[in-house]
Scaffold this active site. Structure first.
Site, short mmCIF file in Angstrom:
data_model
loop_
_atom_site.label_atom_id
_atom_site.label_comp_id
_atom_site.label_asym_id
_atom_site.label_seq_id
_atom_site.Cartn_x
_atom_site.Cartn_y
_atom_site.Cartn_z
CG HIS A 118 24.40 72.00 106.65
ND1 HIS A 118 24.49 72.60 105.41
CD2 HIS A 118 25.54 72.32 107.30
CE1 HIS A 118 25.64 73.25 105.33
NE2 HIS A 118 26.28 73.10 106.47
CG ASN A 126 20.81 74.40 105.56
OD1 ASN A 126 21.68 74.09 106.38
ND2 ASN A 126 20.83 73.98 104.30
CG ASP A 144 31.69 67.87 105.84
OD1 ASP A 144 32.83 68.28 106.13
OD2 ASP A 144 30.66 68.52 106.10
CD GLU A 203 22.80 70.76 102.78
OE1 GLU A 203 22.45 71.37 103.80
OE2 GLU A 203 23.38 71.31 101.82
#
Ligand code: GLP
Length: 243
Positions: free
Chosen positions: A141, A139, A70, A146
């Site tokens: 991800h 979280n 990313d 996400e």
């Protein structure tokens, strides 16, 4: 039960060495490997390990190709917080890899959708990823996939969640400077890798470990999708494993 193989290490140094041995073996056994790479604090020890092996023992990166998961969008490649710069600093400048063989999504693309399509196509042309490195967000991800109602299969532009903006604000002067979007490989791109190594360190990531150990899969915790892959090794420290 699902296929994830767990390696629990006593500390971060052991975790980095365990991952380092897997990547070292991959590079020795297939010198023309395509590696999928990740940013974040967690892989830093692994990158140190590989740089050390290259310097001292000649571990050869000359035929290796890399694809990063990313990049922020928009983001200039030479910005101090770009993932391109992170990779140059922590790995590429320290090993004998050819810079033309290192790929990071183009955060400066005028047409980001086209950049995503090109990234995916290039990855396929190079024969796909042999070994993909992953970290996880607090979280759950993966890359910048996400949590949400649904995941996207292929490389795409995504909005970052508030939680991720907060976590990544530590690298910027303030949270307002963190780019709100990113280009990320999709969950399908990641699951196409022939093998996956996922690193998880620290008690604050324990909820992600717990979710990965259940038998459910949900876009509310993207890391749970790794259960669908036949060759995933999670290397975690005891703090992440036990909470
Ligand atoms: C970032 C990256 C992820 C990384 C995650 C965890 O947001 N996009 O690829 O895995 O954060 O980072 P850290 O290892 O610093 O906790």
């Amino acid at each position: 039960m699902h296929n994830i193989q767990w390696i629990v290490c006593e500390d971060y140094e052991q975790l980095s060495a365990a991952a380092g041995h897997i990547f070292e073996r991959q590079i020795i056994e297939k010198p023309g490997s395509v590696l999928g790479l990740a940013t974040g604090d967690t892989p830093l020890g692994l990158y140190d390990f590989l740089a050390d092996r290259c310097r001292r023992e000649g571990l050869d990166f000359s035929r290796i190709t890399t694809f990063n998961l990313d990049e922020y969008y928009p983001m200039q490649p030479d910005h101090p917080q770009s993932y391109r710069r992170f990779m140059n600093e922590h790995l590429f400048s320290r090993v004998n890899i050819q810079s033309a063989h290192t790929f990071v999504p183009n955060g400066a693309a005028a047409d980001p959708q086209a950049a995503c399509r090109n990234y995916e196509a290039l990855l396929d042309r190079m024969g796909g990823i042999d070994l993909q490195l992953l970290g996880v967000g607090h979280n759950g991800h993966i890359g910048f996939n996400e949590p949400g109602d649904r995941l996207v299969a292929f490389t795409h532009v995504t909005d970052l969640t508030q939680r991720t903006l907060q976590a990544n604000a530590r690298f910027f002067n303030s949270i307002d400077e963190v780019p709100r979007r990113a280009i990320t490989m999709g969950m399908g791109t990641i699951l196409k890798a022939r093998a996956i190594v996922c690193l998880i360190a620290g008690a604050d990531k324990h909820p992600v470990v717990e979710a990965m150990q259940t038998d459910w899969i949900s876009p509310a915790c993207p890391a749970t999708f790794l259960k669908l892959h036949a060759n995933v090794t999670v290397i975690c420290d005891r703090k992440a494993y036990e909470g």
